[in-house]
Design an enzyme around this catalytic site. Structure first.
Site, PDB file in Angstrom:
ATOM      1  N   ASP A 129     -40.019 -17.810 -19.247  1.00  0.00           N
ATOM      2  CA  ASP A 129     -40.193 -18.047 -17.875  1.00  0.00           C
ATOM      3  C   ASP A 129     -41.534 -18.481 -18.225  1.00  0.00           C
ATOM      4  O   ASP A 129     -42.463 -17.328 -18.674  1.00  0.00           O
ATOM      5  CB  ASP A 129     -40.455 -17.968 -16.731  1.00  0.00           C
ATOM      6  CG  ASP A 129     -38.737 -17.967 -15.894  1.00  0.00           C
ATOM      7  OD1 ASP A 129     -38.173 -18.308 -16.659  1.00  0.00           O
ATOM      8  OD2 ASP A 129     -38.605 -17.519 -15.088  1.00  0.00           O
ATOM      9  N   HIS A 185     -42.639 -24.701 -14.400  1.00  0.00           N
ATOM     10  CA  HIS A 185     -42.471 -23.991 -15.156  1.00  0.00           C
ATOM     11  C   HIS A 185     -41.330 -24.345 -16.192  1.00  0.00           C
ATOM     12  O   HIS A 185     -40.888 -24.643 -15.321  1.00  0.00           O
ATOM     13  CB  HIS A 185     -41.695 -22.049 -14.867  1.00  0.00           C
ATOM     14  CG  HIS A 185     -41.157 -21.657 -13.885  1.00  0.00           C
ATOM     15  ND1 HIS A 185     -40.271 -21.603 -13.197  1.00  0.00           N
ATOM     16  CD2 HIS A 185     -39.909 -20.920 -15.055  1.00  0.00           C
ATOM     17  CE1 HIS A 185     -39.438 -21.230 -12.802  1.00  0.00           C
ATOM     18  NE2 HIS A 185     -38.665 -21.102 -13.518  1.00  0.00           N
ATOM     19  N   HIS A 218     -38.860 -22.737 -17.997  1.00  0.00           N
ATOM     20  CA  HIS A 218     -37.179 -21.401 -18.195  1.00  0.00           C
ATOM     21  C   HIS A 218     -36.488 -22.305 -19.061  1.00  0.00           C
ATOM     22  O   HIS A 218     -35.510 -22.600 -19.576  1.00  0.00           O
ATOM     23  CB  HIS A 218     -36.045 -21.633 -17.243  1.00  0.00           C
ATOM     24  CG  HIS A 218     -34.957 -20.734 -16.958  1.00  0.00           C
ATOM     25  ND1 HIS A 218     -34.925 -19.197 -16.742  1.00  0.00           N
ATOM     26  CD2 HIS A 218     -33.898 -20.460 -17.442  1.00  0.00           C
ATOM     27  CE1 HIS A 218     -33.897 -18.838 -16.792  1.00  0.00           C
ATOM     28  NE2 HIS A 218     -33.298 -19.566 -16.832  1.00  0.00           N
TER      29      HIS A 218
END
Length: 192
Positions: A68, A155, A157
């Site tokens: 991440d 974020h 991933h």
């Protein structure tokens, strides 16, 4: 299905459909040919907030080797290599760490020319510039980062698999840093 509470004769009984998941210890060996371009555009460096085997969500085969990268919503997501778009899911809009968001993310899946399948997760709704079947080159913009699904902070991933099967385990991979050096991202370090 789901959690249920029931009072029976003054005794509280709680049931749940949550199953215990045994943490895995990966015996997977890193293949140096699985080294790719960094997946985020200008604006870095980016903090790796969870790496392989991360205890928050990277503790079972389907996410074990995922990483991440924290980044602002709207950061450009780039193809890590040449390939073909296999799947686009970008209609979800839920966000936050609520259990109901666990499987309601947006994602793009790219099959690289070397056979590896790359999954980009938590993308911004309706930001994908491509459709299934389109081909891309390393560095092409695919979409924008978001905070959709079970997502405590915005974020990207990123995870890779040997197949597109829904239960395919992740595989170890490396990314090239700004100097072109292969690195396996580690939580707490900055990249890009």
């Amino acid at each position: 299905e789901g959690d249920a509470c029931e009072e029976a004769s003054g005794e509280l009984r709680i049931t749940s459909d949550i199953k215990e998941v045994e943490p895995i210890i990966s015996s997977d060996v890193f293949d140096p040919s699985h080294t790719y371009q960094f997946p985020l555009g200008p604006g870095g460096p980016y903090l790796c907030s969870q790496g392989a085997g991360g205890e928050f969500t990277h503790f079972y085969p389907g996410t074990y080797h995922a990483v991440d990268f924290e980044c602002p919503v709207g950061t450009s997501v780039l193809a890590v290599g040449d390939g073909t778009i296999l799947e686009v899911q970008q209609e979800n809009t839920v966000t936050g760490c609520h259990v109901s968001n666990l499987f309601r993310w947006n994602s793009v899946m790219l099959r690289l020319n070397d056979g590896v399948h790359v999954e980009y997760v938590h993308i911004r709704p309706n930001s994908c510039l491509l459709k299934v079947g389109d081909t891309v080159r390393a560095g092409d913009k695919l979409c924008e980062t978001g905070d959709v699904g079970f997502c405590p902070t915005p974020h990207l991933h990123l995870q890779m698999h040997k197949s597109a099967a829904k239960n395919a385990p992740t595989i170890p991979f490396a990314l090239r840093d700004a100097q072109g050096k292969a690195v396996i991202p580690v939580a707490g370090e900055w990249y890009g």
